[in-house]
Enzyme design. Structure first.
Site, PDB file in Angstrom:
ATOM      1  N   SER A 441       0.871  -1.082   0.013  1.00  0.00           N
ATOM      2  CA  SER A 441       0.087   0.086  -0.064  1.00  0.00           C
ATOM      3  C   SER A 441       0.763   1.262   0.006  1.00  0.00           C
ATOM      4  O   SER A 441       0.477   2.379  -0.339  1.00  0.00           O
ATOM      5  CB  SER A 441      -1.092  -0.135   1.178  1.00  0.00           C
ATOM      6  OG  SER A 441      -0.113   0.138   2.352  1.00  0.00           O
ATOM      7  N   HIS A 462      -2.423  -3.280  -5.617  1.00  0.00           N
ATOM      8  CA  HIS A 462      -2.996  -2.971  -4.672  1.00  0.00           C
ATOM      9  C   HIS A 462      -4.474  -2.985  -4.164  1.00  0.00           C
ATOM     10  O   HIS A 462      -5.207  -2.319  -4.743  1.00  0.00           O
ATOM     11  CB  HIS A 462      -2.537  -1.301  -4.422  1.00  0.00           C
ATOM     12  CG  HIS A 462      -2.841  -0.702  -3.225  1.00  0.00           C
ATOM     13  ND1 HIS A 462      -3.304   0.766  -3.168  1.00  0.00           N
ATOM     14  CD2 HIS A 462      -3.171  -1.252  -1.940  1.00  0.00           C
ATOM     15  CE1 HIS A 462      -3.541   0.843  -1.636  1.00  0.00           C
ATOM     16  NE2 HIS A 462      -3.630  -0.289  -1.062  1.00  0.00           N
ATOM     17  N   GLU A 474      -5.910  -0.715  -7.240  1.00  0.00           N
ATOM     18  CA  GLU A 474      -4.982   0.123  -7.846  1.00  0.00           C
ATOM     19  C   GLU A 474      -3.761  -0.848  -8.510  1.00  0.00           C
ATOM     20  O   GLU A 474      -2.823  -1.444  -7.679  1.00  0.00           O
ATOM     21  CB  GLU A 474      -4.415   1.012  -6.836  1.00  0.00           C
ATOM     22  CG  GLU A 474      -3.730   2.071  -7.481  1.00  0.00           C
ATOM     23  CD  GLU A 474      -3.304   3.055  -6.190  1.00  0.00           C
ATOM     24  OE1 GLU A 474      -3.082   4.186  -6.536  1.00  0.00           O
ATOM     25  OE2 GLU A 474      -3.103   2.583  -5.187  1.00  0.00           O
ATOM     26  N   ASN A 512      -3.487   6.406  -1.731  1.00  0.00           N
ATOM     27  CA  ASN A 512      -2.904   6.762  -0.413  1.00  0.00           C
ATOM     28  C   ASN A 512      -2.327   8.091  -0.470  1.00  0.00           C
ATOM     29  O   ASN A 512      -2.189   8.715   0.570  1.00  0.00           O
ATOM     30  CB  ASN A 512      -1.981   5.675  -0.010  1.00  0.00           C
ATOM     31  CG  ASN A 512      -2.616   4.330   0.623  1.00  0.00           C
ATOM     32  OD1 ASN A 512      -3.913   4.579   1.008  1.00  0.00           O
ATOM     33  ND2 ASN A 512      -2.186   3.211   0.523  1.00  0.00           N
TER      34      ASN A 512
END
Length: 732
Positions: A441, A462, A474, A512
């Site tokens: 992540s 991800h 992702e 993120n």
């Protein structure tokens, strides 16, 4: 070629078949409506015709809804008066459906007319359910896979071709609300039980023919003299309570952020006070109001058009052969690995689930067993399906079991050294052409790929937690990642029926990168003395599922502390010091690690229920005597994320504007009504965004500085979709 054809048989039944050319499922177009109208006119005028059946030429479905480009065309064709163009176009649709409903009956006596049945082979959504509602009787094939309902609210609109008015008059406002306000879709058996349709049949065409020839009564209840709405109208005692409760429920669920829900409720409330023909005009006006709202256009574009395009491979590398996954290896049977194994086995993929010992591997497989047990308890699965799914998962500590895998997904501890060791061990076993993916992540893929001897076959995939519920995946390209690895990842995500986005490698990737500033801005405001309830409620009133303070508690405070330390170590002197880190480190030291510890920003009872914000926060960070305005808090929360999305686009981390918006909504629930961060900037305008971020930067710091790209676009008066949409001129 036409989408509608009609045949009149020897018994006097006119069968109108809907078969959209070049589509696997029927969708309605302007020409389609015109053709349907003409066929109905001809059948009603033909004395040899005793009745009409409207059906589909598509196996297993009636229709998927309206071609949303039709609505856009109505708007653009209207020139300087788009609202009038939309309203007139919608009223033309109403006229066709009302003609079907009245079927030649005398306006005063309700005498005469010809019965019109609808035979639905399966799935019927949107306009594909509004047409059946206008018919006199609906016959649906006994097709358990079919779905019936109105999903429009999910993309920022509501049923606007009479579906709202008819369903409320058929069921009453209370019974209709799950289907209108929540977009609930059900199978034929449940649709019949709920009163949405009339018959579920093993031979619906035969049953419909018999009904048409039986000289049935065809007047709809709302056209009968003395009709009373089920559950009562707003001024009926029972109806008053229904509408009062509905208004409160809509506001509670939407926080006023989603205009379509309020407009739908207004159409229902006002329409229930007047005769049917006036009610559908009211519905058309509110529908036009929503279509004129930039929110609906943005939601349709992101949640329907762009999402569908990404799922169909819009960004898949050209010229790469099919990369369907046959055997998947999952390294790490913790929560993430177990979830990946589950969704992969659900898609029919053979899975090898690896962990350090048999007990740990078995625990990961047990996650799938428990998930299926819950499905069985809810009658959404069977013991046979559970057994079949579990048979596809091999849980073992033996790396040799990975032989024959064509994709590996590593989901071990978030540590570069640990991941590097596992990469080398596994590459010694797997085939030369096997693609290796890391479910990290935060760790840069290019750095992780250094442990691989096949860096062109190394990629990031991800997932978001919990894997089985989150819709987005992702995909991250490292500097040396090749096209086949990208195609493999995309084809795999398609197999497990999730939505992919592909981004270039950078710290925190895309999602993120945007989520962390959102959380940090909430924490910063706390340290400034802003009330936590103001921060979280400001976010919820923007349409976020949870505010940044609650989100931090849900994801765990020690995770935030760990990410902050790792980032600081990696960035060194370039790391921007933040009071948000001080707050997180303070809570960590106090042992307040979030929901999992029953103590964090919130206090919890012994069952884990939130009791309120921890009062110790106010002792550490006293509340301001004068709190900032709601708008000030909201703009700080929005721009903290949106500016990162712009920077990601500017730096080439985002390669397709559509992925920036779809990814934001599906990954962390970014204000869905806005269509995503880049769509939101188009709604508020780049000139205002540039001006406001300059003000925020002067007041709160460099994190709000206007990116060069946004400044340039503001000066030129450009929009992001005007400049960066796939069909746009990128050089403009």
């Amino acid at each position: 070629m036409t989408d509608f054809t009609m045949n009149i048989d020897g018994e006097g039944i006119a069968t109108i078949v809907w078969d959209t050319v070049g589509k696997s499922m029927n969708v309605m177009s302007v020409q389609g409506f015109a053709d349907l109208s003409d066929h109905v006119d001809n059948a009603l005028a033909d004395d040899a015709v005793k009745g009409i059946i409207i059906t589909s030429g598509k196996e297993g479905s009636f229709a998927g809804g309206m071609d949303l480009n039709v609505l856009g065309k109505m708007k653009s064709d209207a020139g300087d008066n788009p609202a009038k163009g939309l309203f007139d176009g919608v009223m033309q649709m109403h006229a066709v459906l009302r003609k079907i409903e009245r079927a030649g009956m005398d306006a005063k006596t309700n005498k005469g007319g010809k019965p019109i049945a609808c035979v639905m082979p399966g799935t019927s959504l949107g306009i594909g359910f509004e047409i059946p509602l206008a018919c006199h009787r609906t016959f649906v094939a006994n097709n358990a896979k079919a779905k019936i309902g109105f999903p429009e609210i999910m993309v920022g609109i509501f049923p606007g071709a009479g579906g709202t008015t008819r369903l409320v008059r058929k069921l009453g406002a209370m019974a209709a609300s799950p289907f209108l306000l929540q977009g609930k879709m059900v199978d034929p058996a449940k649709a019949k039980a709920a009163g949405l349709i009339d018959e579920v049949s093993d031979d619906p065409m035969s049953d419909a023919r018999a009904w048409v020839l039986s000289e049935p009564k065809i007047v709809k209840p709302w056209d009968e003299k003395g009709y009373k709405m089920p559950g009562g109208t707003p001024y009926h005692p029972a109806g008053f309570m229904t509408f009062l409760g509905a208004s409160a429920m809509v506001h509670q669920q939407t926080q006023g952020a989603f205009p379509a829900a309020k407009a739908l409720l207004s159409a229902v409330y006002e329409g229930s006070l007047v005769p049917f023909d006036t009610a559908i005009k009211i519905e058309a006006r509110w529908f036009t109001n929503i279509l004129m709202n930039p929110s609906s256009e943005a939601m349709i574009r992101s949640l329907f058009i762009n999402k569908e395009a990404l799922e169909k491979g819009a960004v898949r590398p050209a010229g790469v052969a099919d990369q369907t996954v046959k055997k998947l290896g999952v390294l790490g049977a913790g929560m993430m690995g177990a979830g990946i194994a589950l969704v992969s086995a659900q898609a029919g993929i053979e899975v090898v689930l690896i962990d350090r010992d048999q007990a740990a591997a078995d625990k990961g497989k047990a996650y799938s067993a428990a998930y299926m047990d819950k499905g069985i308890a809810r009658k959404k699965a069977t013991p046979e399906k559970k057994e079949a799914l579990l048979s596809r998962i091999t849980a073992t500590p033996d790396l040799d079991a990975l032989k024959g895998c064509d994709l590996i997904i590593e989901a071990v501890f978030e540590d570069t050294a640990v991941k590097a060791e596992m990469t080398k061990k596994v590459e010694a076993v797997i085939p030369e052409d096997c693609i290796f993916a890391s479910n990290t992540s935060t760790l840069p893929i290019t750095e992780l790929a250094k442990a691989s001897s096949r860096s062109d076959q190394f990629i990031g995939i991800h997932f978001f937690s919990p894997v089985e519920k989150m819709l987005l995946v992702e995909i991250i390209k490292g500097k040396e990642t090749g096209d086949r690895a990208v195609a493999k990842a995309l084809d795999y995500v398609r197999q497990i029926r999730k939505t992919p986005i592909v981004v270039n490698d950078a710290r925190f990737f895309y999602c993120n990168r945007c989520i962390i500033p959102y959380v940090n801005e909430g924490a910063r405001m706390l340290t400034e003395g802003v009330a936590p309830a103001l921060i979280d409620n400001a976010a919820r009133q923007l349409g976020f599922p949870v505010g940044p303070i609650q989100l931090t508690d849900e994801t765990s405070i020690d995770l935030g502390a760990k990410i902050a330390r790792a980032t600081k170590l990696a960035m060194g002197d370039d790391y921007p010091e933040s009071p948000a880190d001080d707050l997180i480190f303070y809570l960590e030291a106090e042992g307040r690690l979030g929901r999992k510890a029953n103590a964090g920003f919130f206090d919890y009872d012994e069952k884990g229920k939130r009791l309120g914000y921890w009062k110790g926060l106010n002792e550490k960070y006293p509340l301001l005597e004068e709190q900032p305005s709601l708008i000030e808090v909201q703009e700080r929360l929005m721009f903290s994320q949106v500016l990162e999305a712009v920077r990601a686009l500017e730096e080439g981390v985002l390669m397709d504007i559509r992925e920036g918006d779809v990814g934001a909504i599906l990954a962390w629930g970014f204000a869905p009504w806005s269509g995503g961060p880049l769509s939101w900037l188009d709604i508020i305008g780049t000139p205002y965004a540039a001006e406001r971020t300059a003000e925020l930067a002067a007041k709160y710091g460099a994190r709000f500085e206007t990116p060069a790209l946004l400044k340039e676009m503001a000066e030129k008066g450009q929009t992001f979709y005007g400049r960066f949409a796939p069909e746009a001129d990128k050089a403009a």
